[in-house]
Design a protein around this motif. Sequence first.
Motif, PDB file in Angstrom:
ATOM      1  N   SER A  59       0.845  -1.195   0.000  1.00  8.18           N
ATOM      2  CA  SER A  59       0.000   0.000   0.000  1.00  8.18           C
ATOM      3  C   SER A  59       0.883   1.248   0.000  1.00  8.18           C
ATOM      4  CB  SER A  59      -0.925   0.006   1.218  1.00  8.18           C
ATOM      5  OG  SER A  59      -0.156   0.031   2.401  1.00  8.18           O
ATOM      6  N   GLU A  60       0.248   2.395  -0.036  1.00  6.25           N
ATOM      7  CA  GLU A  60       0.983   3.647  -0.065  1.00  6.25           C
ATOM      8  C   GLU A  60       1.738   3.858   1.245  1.00  6.25           C
ATOM      9  OE1 GLU A  60      -2.350   3.449  -0.649  1.00  6.25           O
ATOM     10  OE2 GLU A  60      -2.203   3.498  -2.810  1.00  6.25           O
ATOM     11  N   VAL A  61       2.854   4.539   1.140  1.00  5.01           N
ATOM     12  CA  VAL A  61       3.649   4.895   2.316  1.00  5.01           C
ATOM     13  C   VAL A  61       3.645   6.415   2.413  1.00  5.01           C
ATOM     14  CG1 VAL A  61       5.932   4.857   3.373  1.00  5.01           C
ATOM     15  CG2 VAL A  61       5.105   2.859   2.111  1.00  5.01           C
ATOM     16  N   PHE A  62       3.237   6.923   3.561  1.00  2.29           N
ATOM     17  CA  PHE A  62       3.184   8.359   3.775  1.00  2.29           C
ATOM     18  C   PHE A  62       4.414   8.824   4.525  1.00  2.29           C
ATOM     19  CE2 PHE A  62      -1.133   7.307   2.902  1.00  2.29           C
ATOM     20  CZ  PHE A  62      -1.644   8.416   2.257  1.00  2.29           C
ATOM     21  N   LEU A  63       4.959   9.936   4.116  1.00  2.00           N
ATOM     22  CA  LEU A  63       6.052  10.569   4.827  1.00  2.00           C
ATOM     23  C   LEU A  63       5.442  11.444   5.911  1.00  2.00           C
ATOM     24  CD1 LEU A  63       9.113  10.780   4.779  1.00  2.00           C
ATOM     25  CD2 LEU A  63       8.888  12.753   3.292  1.00  2.00           C
ATOM     26  N   ARG A  76      -5.650   4.691  -8.248  1.00  2.00           N
ATOM     27  CA  ARG A  76      -5.522   3.609  -7.273  1.00  2.00           C
ATOM     28  C   ARG A  76      -6.876   3.023  -6.902  1.00  2.00           C
ATOM     29  NH1 ARG A  76      -0.836   1.894  -4.509  1.00  2.00           N
ATOM     30  NH2 ARG A  76       0.845   2.611  -5.821  1.00  2.00           N
ATOM     31  N   LEU A  77      -7.863   3.876  -6.676  1.00  2.00           N
ATOM     32  CA  LEU A  77      -9.199   3.419  -6.302  1.00  2.00           C
ATOM     33  C   LEU A  77      -9.821   2.614  -7.439  1.00  2.00           C
ATOM     34  CD1 LEU A  77     -11.479   3.351  -4.263  1.00  2.00           C
ATOM     35  CD2 LEU A  77     -12.267   5.541  -5.162  1.00  2.00           C
ATOM     36  N   SER A  78      -9.656   3.095  -8.658  1.00  2.00           N
ATOM     37  CA  SER A  78     -10.191   2.395  -9.820  1.00  2.00           C
ATOM     38  C   SER A  78      -9.570   1.004  -9.953  1.00  2.00           C
ATOM     39  CB  SER A  78      -9.923   3.214 -11.080  1.00  2.00           C
ATOM     40  OG  SER A  78     -10.355   2.524 -12.214  1.00  2.00           O
ATOM     41  N   ALA A  79      -8.264   0.903  -9.775  1.00  2.00           N
ATOM     42  CA  ALA A  79      -7.578  -0.390  -9.862  1.00  2.00           C
ATOM     43  C   ALA A  79      -8.065  -1.340  -8.773  1.00  2.00           C
ATOM     44  CB  ALA A  79      -6.068  -0.186  -9.766  1.00  2.00           C
TER      45      ALA A  79
END
Length: 89
Positions: free
Chosen positions: A37-41, A76-79
């Motif tokens: 998943s995404e990684v936030f800084l 991302r949501l569409s995928a």
Amino acid sequence: MIKDYFGDSFSASLLEKEFLKFPEGDILIVKVNRCPSEVFLLRDERGNRGECIYVRNLSSSIKLKGVELAKFIKTRLSAQLQQYSGLTD
């Protein structure tokens, strides 16, 4: 420092660390595993708190904001929706 910038879950689950011992000193090898998943800084380049998301663009990282962030989320949501709709067929 990694925990401060990326959070507890990132440093606990995505990093593999190994020390190599030499007479002249030690070397730390860090392997970063791919994140599903995404990684936030969690901090900016000055160390100020704030959550941001960056994406790789060739050899650099780009901070997403505004329209580019909206496009990223939509893609991302569409995928993810396509992946889940394929599970029900």
